[in-house]
Scaffold this motif. Structure first.
Motif, PDB file in Angstrom:
ATOM      1  N   UNK A   1      -2.874  12.520   7.323  1.00 25.86           N
ATOM      2  CA  UNK A   1      -4.055  11.704   7.070  1.00 25.86           C
ATOM      3  C   UNK A   1      -4.743  12.151   5.786  1.00 25.86           C
ATOM      4  N   UNK A   2      -4.786  13.449   5.561  1.00 28.50           N
ATOM      5  CA  UNK A   2      -5.390  13.992   4.328  1.00 28.50           C
ATOM      6  C   UNK A   2      -4.630  13.494   3.098  1.00 28.50           C
ATOM      7  N   UNK A   3      -3.296  13.542   3.183  1.00 23.71           N
ATOM      8  CA  UNK A   3      -2.488  13.043   2.059  1.00 23.71           C
ATOM      9  C   UNK A   3      -2.704  11.541   1.855  1.00 23.71           C
ATOM     10  N   UNK A   4      -2.752  10.795   2.927  1.00 21.57           N
ATOM     11  CA  UNK A   4      -2.978   9.341   2.847  1.00 21.57           C
ATOM     12  C   UNK A   4      -4.338   9.056   2.236  1.00 21.57           C
ATOM     13  N   UNK A   5      -5.343   9.780   2.644  1.00 24.88           N
ATOM     14  CA  UNK A   5      -6.692   9.601   2.100  1.00 24.88           C
ATOM     15  C   UNK A   5      -6.723   9.930   0.609  1.00 24.88           C
ATOM     16  N   UNK A   6      -6.033  10.986   0.214  1.00 25.08           N
ATOM     17  CA  UNK A   6      -5.954  11.371  -1.191  1.00 25.08           C
ATOM     18  C   UNK A   6      -5.270  10.272  -2.012  1.00 25.08           C
ATOM     19  N   UNK A   7      -4.198   9.715  -1.492  1.00 29.06           N
ATOM     20  CA  UNK A   7      -3.469   8.653  -2.200  1.00 29.06           C
ATOM     21  C   UNK A   7      -4.315   7.383  -2.345  1.00 29.06           C
ATOM     22  N   UNK A   8      -5.088   7.035  -1.333  1.00 28.21           N
ATOM     23  CA  UNK A   8      -5.877   5.800  -1.410  1.00 28.21           C
ATOM     24  C   UNK A   8      -7.152   5.971  -2.214  1.00 28.21           C
ATOM     25  N   UNK A   9      -7.799   7.121  -2.130  1.00 27.39           N
ATOM     26  CA  UNK A   9      -9.090   7.289  -2.817  1.00 27.39           C
ATOM     27  C   UNK A   9      -8.934   7.818  -4.238  1.00 27.39           C
ATOM     28  N   UNK A  10      -8.111   8.799  -4.440  1.00 29.89           N
ATOM     29  CA  UNK A  10      -7.989   9.439  -5.753  1.00 29.89           C
ATOM     30  C   UNK A  10      -6.997   8.730  -6.670  1.00 29.89           C
ATOM     31  N   UNK A  11      -5.884   8.256  -6.101  1.00 32.64           N
ATOM     32  CA  UNK A  11      -4.827   7.717  -6.942  1.00 32.64           C
ATOM     33  C   UNK A  11      -4.729   6.196  -6.869  1.00 32.64           C
ATOM     34  N   UNK A  12      -5.589   5.548  -6.111  1.00 34.92           N
ATOM     35  CA  UNK A  12      -5.675   4.095  -6.110  1.00 34.92           C
ATOM     36  C   UNK A  12      -4.559   3.351  -5.398  1.00 34.92           C
ATOM     37  N   UNK A  13      -3.843   3.992  -4.514  1.00 34.08           N
ATOM     38  CA  UNK A  13      -2.808   3.290  -3.754  1.00 34.08           C
ATOM     39  C   UNK A  13      -3.472   2.368  -2.738  1.00 34.08           C
ATOM     40  N   UNK A  14      -2.818   1.247  -2.485  1.00 35.23           N
ATOM     41  CA  UNK A  14      -3.302   0.318  -1.467  1.00 35.23           C
ATOM     42  C   UNK A  14      -2.712   0.740  -0.118  1.00 35.23           C
ATOM     43  N   UNK A  15      -3.460   0.480   0.953  1.00 33.86           N
ATOM     44  CA  UNK A  15      -2.997   0.857   2.303  1.00 33.86           C
ATOM     45  C   UNK A  15      -1.642   0.234   2.634  1.00 33.86           C
ATOM     46  N   UNK A  16      -1.379  -0.967   2.137  1.00 32.55           N
ATOM     47  CA  UNK A  16      -0.118  -1.647   2.438  1.00 32.55           C
ATOM     48  C   UNK A  16       1.068  -1.029   1.711  1.00 32.55           C
ATOM     49  N   UNK A  17       0.812  -0.313   0.618  1.00 29.91           N
ATOM     50  CA  UNK A  17       1.883   0.335  -0.151  1.00 29.91           C
ATOM     51  C   UNK A  17       2.393   1.608   0.526  1.00 29.91           C
ATOM     52  N   UNK A  18       1.550   2.194   1.331  1.00 27.99           N
ATOM     53  CA  UNK A  18       1.888   3.480   1.951  1.00 27.99           C
ATOM     54  C   UNK A  18       2.580   3.259   3.290  1.00 27.99           C
ATOM     55  N   UNK A  19       3.602   4.077   3.573  1.00 27.30           N
ATOM     56  CA  UNK A  19       4.231   3.982   4.895  1.00 27.30           C
ATOM     57  C   UNK A  19       3.246   4.438   5.977  1.00 27.30           C
ATOM     58  N   UNK A  20       3.367   3.822   7.126  1.00 25.66           N
ATOM     59  CA  UNK A  20       2.443   4.169   8.205  1.00 25.66           C
ATOM     60  C   UNK A  20       2.974   5.362   9.000  1.00 25.66           C
ATOM     61  N   UNK A  21       2.052   6.060   9.571  1.00 27.82           N
ATOM     62  CA  UNK A  21       2.391   7.213  10.400  1.00 27.82           C
ATOM     63  C   UNK A  21       2.599   6.710  11.820  1.00 27.82           C
ATOM     64  N   UNK A  22       3.776   6.975  12.341  1.00 28.32           N
ATOM     65  CA  UNK A  22       4.086   6.543  13.701  1.00 28.32           C
ATOM     66  C   UNK A  22       3.859   7.727  14.643  1.00 28.32           C
ATOM     67  N   UNK A  23       2.910   7.532  15.532  1.00 28.53           N
ATOM     68  CA  UNK A  23       2.653   8.574  16.526  1.00 28.53           C
ATOM     69  C   UNK A  23       3.636   8.394  17.679  1.00 28.53           C
ATOM     70  N   UNK A  24       4.247   9.482  18.109  1.00 25.57           N
ATOM     71  CA  UNK A  24       5.222   9.354  19.208  1.00 25.57           C
ATOM     72  C   UNK A  24       4.505   9.070  20.521  1.00 25.57           C
TER      73      UNK A  24
END
Length: 181
Positions: A67-90
């Motif tokens: 989640x920290x990495x995902x947050x960093x990618x969306x806030x700091x580097x401008x990635x869109x949520x749809x561009x990032x792979x989702x985390x699948x919880x088992x």
């Protein structure tokens, strides 16, 4: 088990095994932090996708890092949520599978103990009925030999004693008649 051994990175785990998995994940995260440059967006994106593809994390410690990495990618580097792979919880953790196996064994043991309990209850009830019936038979039946035996013996000996006294009296009377003649 001490509560401190179940706390890892602010999360309280329910089992010791789960806490040990979280400790290993925390150590792996620390190694990743030292080897990765978090200022390069491509390196962070590649790390994030590889961690998800390899399904590296099993506990909340690992998922919070993702989640920290995902947050960093969306806030700091401008990635869109749809561009990032989702985390699948088992649905179930690996340690839950072991727990499920143990649960199955415990359920089998419980069923076996319930069967034994049922059998023992039947035996106890049967023995109680037998004891009660013996008391009822002893109280109701006047011809029970062992209850009246003492009375029978006393009556028999007292009858003999009376018979002996009568004979003794008869002998004394005959002796007196014989002595007076």
């Amino acid at each position: 088990m001490e509560k401190e051994t179940l706390i890892v990175d602010g999360f309280v785990f329910s089992t010791y095994k789960e806490a040990q998995i979280a400790v290993k994940e925390k150590q792996n995260i620390e190694v990743i932090r030292t080897r990765t440059s978090f200022s390069d967006s491509n390196a962070v994106f590649e790390l994030y996708t590889k961690l998800i593809e390899r399904n590296m994390f099993k506990t909340m410690v690992g998922y919070s890092f993702l989640f920290e990495l995902r947050h960093l990618l969306t806030t700091e580097f401008g990635y869109d949520e749809t561009e990032l792979p989702t985390v699948k919880l088992p649905g179930r953790m690996e340690y839950d599978k072991v727990s499920e196996i143990n649960q199955g064994k415990k359920e089998a043991q419980i069923q076996e103990l319930l069967l034994i309990k049922k059998r023992m209850t039947i035996v106890i009830v049967a023995l109680a009925v037998m004891v009660l019936s013996m008391f009822v038979i002893a109280a109701v039946n006047p011809n029970v030999g062992y209850l009246n035996t003492e009375k029978k013996i006393l009556n028999k000996y007292s009858a003999w004693e009376e018979d002996l006294k009568q004979r003794e009296q008869a002998v004394k009377e005959k002796e007196e008649q014989f002595n007076t003649k």
